[in-house]
Scaffold this motif. Structure first.
Motif, PDB file in Angstrom:
ATOM      1  N   VAL A 136     -42.083   4.224  10.163  1.00 43.70           N
ATOM      2  CA  VAL A 136     -40.709   4.202  10.642  1.00 43.70           C
ATOM      3  C   VAL A 136     -39.931   5.377  10.070  1.00 43.70           C
ATOM      4  CG1 VAL A 136     -38.556   2.886  10.660  1.00 43.70           C
ATOM      5  CG2 VAL A 136     -40.728   1.716  10.967  1.00 43.70           C
ATOM      6  N   LEU A 189     -38.565   7.242  13.231  1.00 42.53           N
ATOM      7  CA  LEU A 189     -37.163   6.940  13.483  1.00 42.53           C
ATOM      8  C   LEU A 189     -36.232   7.823  12.661  1.00 42.53           C
ATOM      9  CD1 LEU A 189     -35.045   5.097  14.857  1.00 42.53           C
ATOM     10  CD2 LEU A 189     -35.210   3.590  12.850  1.00 42.53           C
ATOM     11  N   HIS A 216     -31.825  10.570  10.577  1.00 46.57           N
ATOM     12  CA  HIS A 216     -31.231   9.892  11.731  1.00 46.57           C
ATOM     13  C   HIS A 216     -30.056   9.040  11.248  1.00 46.57           C
ATOM     14  CE1 HIS A 216     -30.706   7.640  15.355  1.00 46.57           C
ATOM     15  NE2 HIS A 216     -31.168   6.510  14.836  1.00 46.57           N
ATOM     16  N   VAL A 257     -33.791   0.603   6.881  1.00 48.22           N
ATOM     17  CA  VAL A 257     -35.043   0.280   7.565  1.00 48.22           C
ATOM     18  C   VAL A 257     -35.900  -0.618   6.682  1.00 48.22           C
ATOM     19  CG1 VAL A 257     -35.044   2.322   9.028  1.00 48.22           C
ATOM     20  CG2 VAL A 257     -36.179   2.416   6.809  1.00 48.22           C
ATOM     21  N   SER A 302     -28.583   0.779  13.601  1.00 49.51           N
ATOM     22  CA  SER A 302     -29.726   1.453  14.207  1.00 49.51           C
ATOM     23  C   SER A 302     -31.032   0.755  13.850  1.00 49.51           C
ATOM     24  CB  SER A 302     -29.767   2.913  13.752  1.00 49.51           C
ATOM     25  OG  SER A 302     -30.876   3.591  14.302  1.00 49.51           O
ATOM     26  N   ALA A 303     -31.192   0.420  12.555  1.00 48.14           N
ATOM     27  CA  ALA A 303     -32.409  -0.260  12.119  1.00 48.14           C
ATOM     28  C   ALA A 303     -32.540  -1.635  12.764  1.00 48.14           C
ATOM     29  CB  ALA A 303     -32.419  -0.384  10.594  1.00 48.14           C
ATOM     30  N   ARG A 359     -33.626  -1.267  16.349  1.00 43.75           N
ATOM     31  CA  ARG A 359     -35.040  -0.874  16.421  1.00 43.75           C
ATOM     32  C   ARG A 359     -35.965  -2.071  16.264  1.00 43.75           C
ATOM     33  NH1 ARG A 359     -39.591  -0.499  16.582  1.00 43.75           N
ATOM     34  NH2 ARG A 359     -41.026   1.195  16.028  1.00 43.75           N
TER      35      ARG A 359
END
Length: 436
Positions: free
Chosen positions: A58, A62, A93, A103, A132-133, A136
């Motif tokens: 990741v 990502l 990111h 993440v 965002s995490a 995902r």
């Protein structure tokens, strides 16, 4: 097993979550089972090759890791002193180091069977990274932000919502990071059965400070290897990071804690002045206390309540500090310095014009101190700074308040009646620690 290979990291904290005299678990007793569940899950997963492989995958796909180390040649040449290098965490990111632990928490939540992530945010970088995490990995996301900060970084609030997060503005107290943390912690106590608190820094009760530090240690691992490669095997003389809770600082420090020849510097926000209530320099002016579930150093009133704080950088406007940072500073391993709002804004403008990089106002504090330090050190020395975030979120705020007539075309060409010149340097003498 430690994330960084550091001897320090492998033995700190102790089994009860203490970093010397700081840390522990000072949450209500009914939250004990939730913290024990988290501790057990994390201890099992941190040594799992499958978990590490998924995390590394990741981070590459990502986040875009590894982030580079860059020599700020123009600034270094202007100063004529020590050379300044930066770890480009702003290239992650979502624009900051925060996604390193976001993440990690998302993967941890999914492995624990939780369906939701809850967190606080100040400058909005942590909130955007967590949203965002969560997106995902198919998790719900709830982000608490002080109403004052929400107005200041409204672009990041829009990004959180775009990514699917529920944003909760908090209008109590100063309506900044401390109040957002209060609100997020309360939400977690009510929802812990199905949610995980993805805390925004290396603060809070055990095991949160340890988890955040471990996930952030990727910064120090990479930086150490990259710096040695750039300099043919020579370590930096100085490592510099801004500090509120301590996530970006501990992440970078973790690669150098076992090297006594490397001086570690923590840079705090002096805000408008050294007067009580005009800054957020906790390690400089605070005293032992308890905040958000851990014993540490706290800026506080005489009755022990957290003091009002102020900083132009929303992510640094916090009246406490993580327990590991408190321990490292008390032991003398990390030295503490301060930078004012004015000096931070001047550096924000100077880095943009000289290097083509727009740093977050938080990171500008660390860069300001590095510039001050470099000017006084010999050319042979090298300074490594954690450029922890990018400043897109801060551009409108800075231009509206410090360059209302526009920046013009010359370096430092701003309205001198309203704000600092881009190339001006400031000498700070914050005085003695104070309380009230």
């Amino acid at each position: 097993m430690s994330y960084s290979g550091s001897n320090h990291v492998s033995r700190i904290p102790d089994a009860n979550g203490y970093y010397g005299e700081f840390g522990g678990n000072h949450w209500p007793a009914h939250m004990g089972p939730a913290l024990e569940e988290l501790t057990g899950a994390y201890e099992q997963l941190r040594s799992s090759p499958d978990f590490r492989h998924e995390l590394d995958t990741v981070r590459t796909g990502l986040q875009g890791r590894p982030t580079p180390v860059l020599h700020l040649e123009n600034i270094s040449n202007q100063l004529g002193g020590a050379r300044i290098y930066v770890k480009r965490e702003d290239l992650n990111h979502t624009g900051a180091h925060k996604i390193n632990h976001c993440v990690g928490f998302a993967l941890l939540a999914r492995r624990m069977g939780k369906r939701k992530l809850i967190a606080e945010t100040g400058a909005g970088q942590h909130g955007v990274a967590l949203a965002s995490a969560a997106a995902r990995f198919g998790l719900e996301c709830e982000v608490h932000i002080g109403a004052t900060d929400a107005d200041k970084v409204n672009a990041n609030v829009d990004l959180m919502r775009l990514l699917g997060a529920r944003v909760v503005p908090v209008a109590s107290g100063q309506s900044t990071l401390k109040e957002a943390s209060d609100s997020a912690l309360h939400a977690y106590t009510e929802q812990h059965a199905h949610a995980l608190y993805a805390i925004g820094s290396a603060i809070g009760p055990h095991p949160f400070p340890m988890i955040v530090r471990d996930f952030q240690s990727v910064v120090g691992q990479e930086a150490r290897a990259q710096f040695l490669a750039i300099t043919d095997g020579v370590l930096p003389d100085h490592v510099v990071a801004c500090v509120a809770g301590g996530s970006n600082a501990l992440g970078l420090y973790s690669g150098f804690l076992d090297d006594p020849e490397v001086a570690l510097h923590a840079v705090e926000p002096l805000g408008k002045s050294a007067e009580f209530g005009q800054h957020a320099a906790t390690l400089t002016f605070g005293r032992p206390g308890t905040l958000h579930g851990a014993s540490s150093v706290v800026l506080q009133e005489n009755d022990g309540t957290p003091a009002a704080v102020m900083s132009i950088a929303s992510g640094l406007a916090y009246p406490g500090v993580g327990p590991e940072m408190a321990m490292l500073c008390k032991s003398g391993r990390v030295s503490v310095d301060t930078v004012s709002d004015e000096e931070a804004v001047g550096t924000f403008l100077r880095i943009a014009r000289s290097e083509g990089i727009i740093p977050a106002l938080e990171s500008a504090h660390a860069l300001a101190f590095a510039i001050r330090l470099a000017a006084d050190r010999p050319r042979r020395e090298r300074i490594l700074v954690n450029l922890s975030g990018r400043g897109d979120k801060d551009v409108d705020f800075v231009l509206a308040r410090f360059a209302p007539g526009g920046l013009g075309t010359e370096p430092g060409d701003v309205d001198r009646q309203r704000g600092p010149a881009g190339l001006r340097r400031y000498a700070l003498h914050p005085g003695k620690p104070h309380s009230r």
